[in-house]
Enzyme design. Structure first.
Site, PDB file in Angstrom:
ATOM      1  N   ILE A   1       1.763   3.909   7.152  1.00 45.17           N
ATOM      2  CA  ILE A   1       2.554   5.139   7.164  1.00 45.17           C
ATOM      3  C   ILE A   1       3.451   5.108   8.406  1.00 45.17           C
ATOM      4  O   ILE A   1       2.943   5.044   9.532  1.00 45.17           O
ATOM      5  CB  ILE A   1       1.636   6.381   7.184  1.00 45.17           C
ATOM      6  CG1 ILE A   1       0.769   6.401   5.923  1.00 45.17           C
ATOM      7  CG2 ILE A   1       2.477   7.664   7.278  1.00 45.17           C
ATOM      8  CD1 ILE A   1      -0.306   7.477   5.926  1.00 45.17           C
TER       9      ILE A   1
ATOM     10  N   HIS B   1       5.101   4.244  -5.850  1.00 44.44           N
ATOM     11  CA  HIS B   1       3.742   4.781  -5.750  1.00 44.44           C
ATOM     12  C   HIS B   1       3.106   4.749  -7.143  1.00 44.44           C
ATOM     13  O   HIS B   1       3.757   5.152  -8.113  1.00 44.44           O
ATOM     14  CB  HIS B   1       3.784   6.214  -5.196  1.00 44.44           C
ATOM     15  CG  HIS B   1       2.449   6.871  -5.076  1.00 44.44           C
ATOM     16  ND1 HIS B   1       1.566   6.582  -4.059  1.00 44.44           N
ATOM     17  CD2 HIS B   1       1.845   7.789  -5.870  1.00 44.44           C
ATOM     18  CE1 HIS B   1       0.471   7.298  -4.243  1.00 44.44           C
ATOM     19  NE2 HIS B   1       0.599   8.020  -5.328  1.00 44.44           N
TER      20      HIS B   1
HETATM   21  C1  GRF Z   1       0.888  -1.468  -6.336  1.00 47.38           C
HETATM   22  O1  GRF Z   1      -0.131  -0.669  -6.933  1.00 47.38           O
HETATM   23  C2  GRF Z   1       2.015  -0.564  -5.920  1.00 47.38           C
HETATM   24  O2  GRF Z   1       2.120   0.591  -6.729  1.00 47.38           O
HETATM   25  C3  GRF Z   1       1.632  -0.159  -4.530  1.00 47.38           C
HETATM   26  O3  GRF Z   1       1.029  -1.315  -3.980  1.00 47.38           O
HETATM   27  C4  GRF Z   1       0.367  -2.045  -5.025  1.00 47.38           C
HETATM   28  C5  GRF Z   1       0.612  -3.539  -4.866  1.00 47.38           C
HETATM   29  O4  GRF Z   1       1.980  -3.778  -5.034  1.00 47.38           O
HETATM   30  N1  GRF Z   1       2.792   0.297  -3.798  1.00 47.38           N
HETATM   31  P1  GRF Z   1       2.603  -5.281  -4.868  1.00 47.38           P
HETATM   32  O5  GRF Z   1       1.972  -6.133  -5.935  1.00 47.38           O
HETATM   33  O6  GRF Z   1       2.224  -5.771  -3.486  1.00 47.38           O
HETATM   34  O7  GRF Z   1       4.070  -5.089  -5.068  1.00 47.38           O
END
Ligand code: GRF
Length: 198
Positions: free
Chosen positions: A92, A109
């Site tokens: 964050i 998200h």
């Molecule tokens: C996914 O669930 C996404 O929605 C969240 O992080 C998770 C992994 O995303 N933001 P990624 O495969 O690293 O793009």
């Protein structure tokens, strides 16, 4: 051409789709993939696609979010970033950083915001007995998972779904949604993208 930096913490599957989507006929160009974790699998994927990478480990800043934000900002400045995509980035950022990028930063998200901000979104949707789930791309503001919505993708929740089943179904839609939203936003169009796998 807008120089786009992508922030990751892990495998970077959304980052891969974003970089691929900018390969041609696109107003954006990937100028940097940055992770807070040196071991993030997405860093090697970015390098294999010819995108510059950087690591800013959050741990030395010991919760001094503003100092971490300044260190990330320094890397973004060095790469000439003009827009930021959070993609599986699990930190964050402090209000100063988020405010500096307001209007020029997106996040994906894994829920249909405003439902289920924060973590464990799929477990919460299943627990609530929801019949649909999905993902949201929103502008990043100083408030967690709370900025203007620029796109949503919906999937059905099926009988017997586990959180893992649902996460996989939603992730498939994320990979379609985020590139569509990024291109539309970089073209100056804030009309939300709506995808429905139902
Ligand atoms: C996914 O669930 C996404 O929605 C969240 O992080 C998770 C992994 O995303 N933001 P990624 O495969 O690293 O793009």
């Amino acid at each position: 051409m807008t120089e786009v930096a992508i922030l990751i913490s892990g495998g970077g599957s959304n980052m891969v789709r974003l970089v691929e989507s900018m390969a041609q006929d696109h107003p954006g160009r990937p100028c940097l993939v940055l992770s807070n974790k040196a071991e993030a699998g997405g860093l090697a994927k970015a390098q294999s696609m010819g995108v510059e990478t950087a690591v800013v480990d959050h741990r030395p800043f010991k919760g001094d979010r503003a100092a971490f934000g300044h260190a990330v900002q320094a890397e973004l400045d060095r790469a000439g970033a003009e827009f930021v995509c959070y993609a599986g980035f699990m930190r964050i950022m402090d209000p100063g950083f988020a405010g500096a990028w307001r209007g020029r930063a997106l996040n994906i998200h894994p829920s249909l915001l405003p439902k289920y901000p924060g973590l464990n979104t799929h477990e919460r949707a299943l627990e609530a007995g929801d019949t649909e789930a999905g993902c949201t791309v929103h502008e990043v503001t100083e408030d967690l998972d709370d900025g203007p919505i620029r796109g949503q993708g919906r999937v059905p929740i099926l009988p017997g779904d586990t959180a893992k089943d649902l996460a996989a179904r939603v992730l498939g839609v994320e990979h379609q949604l985020y590139p569509k939203v990024l291109k539309r936003v970089l073209c100056g169009d804030h009309t939300p993208v709506e995808l429905n796998e139902g």
